[in-house]
Design a protein around this motif. Structure first.
Motif, short mmCIF file in Angstrom:
data_model
loop_
_atom_site.label_atom_id
_atom_site.label_comp_id
_atom_site.label_asym_id
_atom_site.label_seq_id
_atom_site.Cartn_x
_atom_site.Cartn_y
_atom_site.Cartn_z
N ILE A 197 5.82 -8.83 -5.09
CA ILE A 197 4.53 -8.14 -5.06
C ILE A 197 3.55 -8.86 -4.15
O ILE A 197 2.75 -8.22 -3.45
CB ILE A 197 3.96 -7.99 -6.50
CG1 ILE A 197 2.75 -7.06 -6.47
CG2 ILE A 197 3.58 -9.34 -7.09
CD1 ILE A 197 2.29 -6.64 -7.85
N ALA A 198 3.61 -10.20 -4.11
CA ALA A 198 2.73 -10.94 -3.21
C ALA A 198 3.07 -10.63 -1.76
O ALA A 198 2.17 -10.44 -0.91
CB ALA A 198 2.85 -12.44 -3.48
N MET A 199 4.36 -10.55 -1.44
CA MET A 199 4.78 -10.23 -0.08
C MET A 199 4.35 -8.81 0.30
O MET A 199 3.88 -8.57 1.42
CB MET A 199 6.29 -10.39 0.03
CG MET A 199 6.78 -11.83 -0.17
SD MET A 199 8.58 -11.97 -0.26
CE MET A 199 9.05 -11.39 1.36
N GLN A 200 4.49 -7.88 -0.63
CA GLN A 200 4.10 -6.50 -0.34
C GLN A 200 2.60 -6.39 -0.10
O GLN A 200 2.15 -5.67 0.81
CB GLN A 200 4.52 -5.60 -1.50
CG GLN A 200 6.02 -5.42 -1.63
CD GLN A 200 6.39 -4.67 -2.90
OE1 GLN A 200 5.53 -4.16 -3.62
NE2 GLN A 200 7.69 -4.59 -3.18
N LEU A 201 1.80 -7.10 -0.92
CA LEU A 201 0.35 -7.04 -0.75
C LEU A 201 -0.07 -7.69 0.57
O LEU A 201 -0.99 -7.20 1.24
CB LEU A 201 -0.34 -7.72 -1.94
CG LEU A 201 -0.24 -6.98 -3.28
CD1 LEU A 201 -0.80 -7.84 -4.40
CD2 LEU A 201 -0.97 -5.65 -3.22
N THR A 202 0.59 -8.78 0.93
CA THR A 202 0.28 -9.44 2.20
C THR A 202 0.61 -8.53 3.38
O THR A 202 -0.16 -8.42 4.35
CB THR A 202 1.05 -10.76 2.32
OG1 THR A 202 0.70 -11.62 1.22
CG2 THR A 202 0.72 -11.48 3.62
N GLU A 203 1.76 -7.87 3.31
CA GLU A 203 2.14 -6.93 4.36
C GLU A 203 1.18 -5.76 4.42
O GLU A 203 0.83 -5.27 5.50
CB GLU A 203 3.57 -6.44 4.13
CG GLU A 203 4.63 -7.51 4.33
CD GLU A 203 6.02 -7.00 3.99
OE1 GLU A 203 6.15 -5.80 3.66
OE2 GLU A 203 6.98 -7.79 4.05
N ARG A 204 0.71 -5.31 3.24
CA ARG A 204 -0.23 -4.19 3.21
C ARG A 204 -1.55 -4.59 3.86
O ARG A 204 -2.14 -3.81 4.63
CB ARG A 204 -0.47 -3.78 1.75
CG ARG A 204 -1.52 -2.70 1.55
CD ARG A 204 -1.19 -1.43 2.29
NE ARG A 204 -2.12 -0.36 1.97
CZ ARG A 204 -2.31 0.72 2.72
NH1 ARG A 204 -1.61 0.88 3.86
NH2 ARG A 204 -3.17 1.65 2.36
N LEU A 205 -2.01 -5.81 3.61
CA LEU A 205 -3.26 -6.27 4.23
C LEU A 205 -3.10 -6.38 5.74
O LEU A 205 -4.01 -5.98 6.50
CB LEU A 205 -3.66 -7.62 3.64
CG LEU A 205 -4.96 -8.23 4.19
CD1 LEU A 205 -6.14 -7.30 3.94
CD2 LEU A 205 -5.21 -9.60 3.56
N ALA A 206 -1.95 -6.89 6.18
CA ALA A 206 -1.71 -6.99 7.63
C ALA A 206 -1.70 -5.61 8.26
O ALA A 206 -2.25 -5.40 9.36
CB ALA A 206 -0.39 -7.71 7.88
N SER A 207 -1.11 -4.65 7.57
CA SER A 207 -1.07 -3.29 8.09
C SER A 207 -2.47 -2.69 8.18
O SER A 207 -2.82 -2.03 9.16
CB SER A 207 -0.18 -2.43 7.20
OG SER A 207 -0.20 -1.08 7.60
#
Length: 408
Positions: A271-281
């Motif tokens: 979930i941390a990786m997904q949220l980080t990727e979402r912020l980058a996007s």
């Protein structure tokens, strides 16, 4: 309702006394007077018989016979009256007992004692069962659990329609049953009746997070903001807020939430990786590509089986869990047969299911199979080779498989 029933029973008993008992008691003095009158008549008749004997009108033998008959008649009449009185008493007592039994049974059924006992037991179990739902253990619920929970909530809301906790429990049930609209309606009532209850707000926010509707997600953000303001150190609430922010596309709130969670989540947390990727996007950045886990496999064939290679065949390369009996492939490749040896890359990107890939394995059983049939199941005549290797997450490891046996 029970007090009304008790009042009705009292009235019926009073009517029973007035209509049956009092007339029966009134008849008893009349029966006693009649008995005394009969005795007086018999005595007078006996005197008359004695006078007739004295006057020579009746012999002693006839007088004794007549006297015995009169006395026997009196005794029989008294016995008849006594039996009638006893029968009346028996009927009255039986009727009263029957009335009490019927009344007691009716009260038992009307007050639904068994049902109330079950409902009370369900009410006692309600907090535990509801917590089980809230913890995501709904799949472990038994039919008895659902029956108890439904009965308890229905009873609780019947007694108090403004019970916020009761509406919250009902909302949790609807969520487990995937009845989201009903769940939202119940949780909205829970929030209306218990606006300051933290459990109610938390439950409602968690339910709203599952929605794709922007208005519902905004409601979830509002509820979480109020909860975080009251519980500054609750990282779970901050994580929930980050998820909502990511779904809403609110990069400011998402960045703030991730900053508050920095160092508190495992680096490899999905979930941390997904949220980080979402912020980058959201920031227009290209997210870093995740490291791939897998194998570079060189497939060879033994000299003894070279002559058995089909002119037209298929090569299957797949990985299974070497530490269990699970034979579902964690990754699989199928390609037309070419000249051997050849090298293929088998990675987590070749997973058959999104939740089961090479990352879930510690040791892989690597299999290469040649078949004339393009379907995966093995069949007699197929050529196969196997090896085992440790899986290292984030790395692609070189391995060799030698096809060295023919399946019988």
């Amino acid at each position: 309702m029970s007090w009304m029933f008790i009042g009705a029973v009292v009235v019926l008993i009073a009517v029973l006394v007035l209509l049956v008992v009092l007339p029966w008691l009134k008849q008893r003095p009349e029966q006693e007077n009649l008995t005394q009158a009969n005795i007086a008549v018999v005595k007078e008749r006996l005197k008359e018989l004695q006078r007739e004997v004295d006057e020579g009108l009746l012999s002693e033998q006839d007088m004794r016979q007549a006297s015995d008959e009169i006395k026997i008649s009196l005794v029989e009449e008294q016995q008849t009256d006594s039996k009638g009185s006893a029968n009346a008493s028996f009927v009255l007592a039986s009727g009263a007992l029957l009335a009490l039994l019927v009344g007691g049974f009716a009260y038992f059924k009307a007050s639904n004692i068994e049902h109330l006992q079950d409902a009370q037991a369900a009410l006692d179990a309600l907090p535990k069962l509801s917590a089980k739902l809230a913890d995501g253990q709904g799949e472990n619920f038994t039919p008895q659990d659902f029956q108890q929970l439904t009965l308890a909530i229905r009873k609780r809301l019947q007694e108090n329609p403004e019970d916020g906790q009761g509406w919250m429990y009902l909302g949790r049930i609807w969520m487990v049953l995937s009845q989201t609209e009903e769940a939202y309606a119940a949780l909205e009532k829970a929030l209306h009746f218990s606006p300051d209850d933290e459990n109610v707000r938390m439950t409602y926010a968690r339910a709203l997070m599952m929605s794709d509707d922007k208005a519902q997600l905004e409601n979830a953000r509002r509820l979480l903001a109020s909860l975080i303001e009251e519980q500054q150190q609750n990282d779970n609430l901050v994580l929930m807020q980050a998820v909502v922010a990511g779904r809403l596309g609110d990069k400011v709130l998402l960045a703030d939430s991730l900053a508050r969670l920095e160092g508190k989540l495992p680096a490899d947390s999905p979930i941390a990786m997904q949220l980080t990727e979402r912020l980058a996007s959201l920031n227009g950045e290209q997210p870093a590509k995740a490291a791939i886990t897998g194998f570079n496999l060189t497939v060879e064939i033994s000299e003894e089986l070279v002559a058995n290679l089909p002119d037209n065949g298929f090569l299957f390369v797949f990985a299974q869990d070497a530490n269990s009996d699970n034979r579902m492939p964690a990754a699989v490749l199928r390609l037309p047969l070419e000249n051997l040896p050849l090298t293929v890359t088998l990675t987590s990107e070749n997973a058959m299911a999104p939740n089961y890939s090479l990352e879930q394995l510690s040791t892989a059983r690597l299999i290469a199979r040649i078949s004339t049939d393009q379907e995966a199941p093995a069949q007699p005549g197929d050529l196969e080779g196997t090896t085992e290797a440790a899986v290292e997450n984030g790395k692609v490891i070189d391995q060799t498989i030698v096809i060295n046996k023919e399946l019988m």
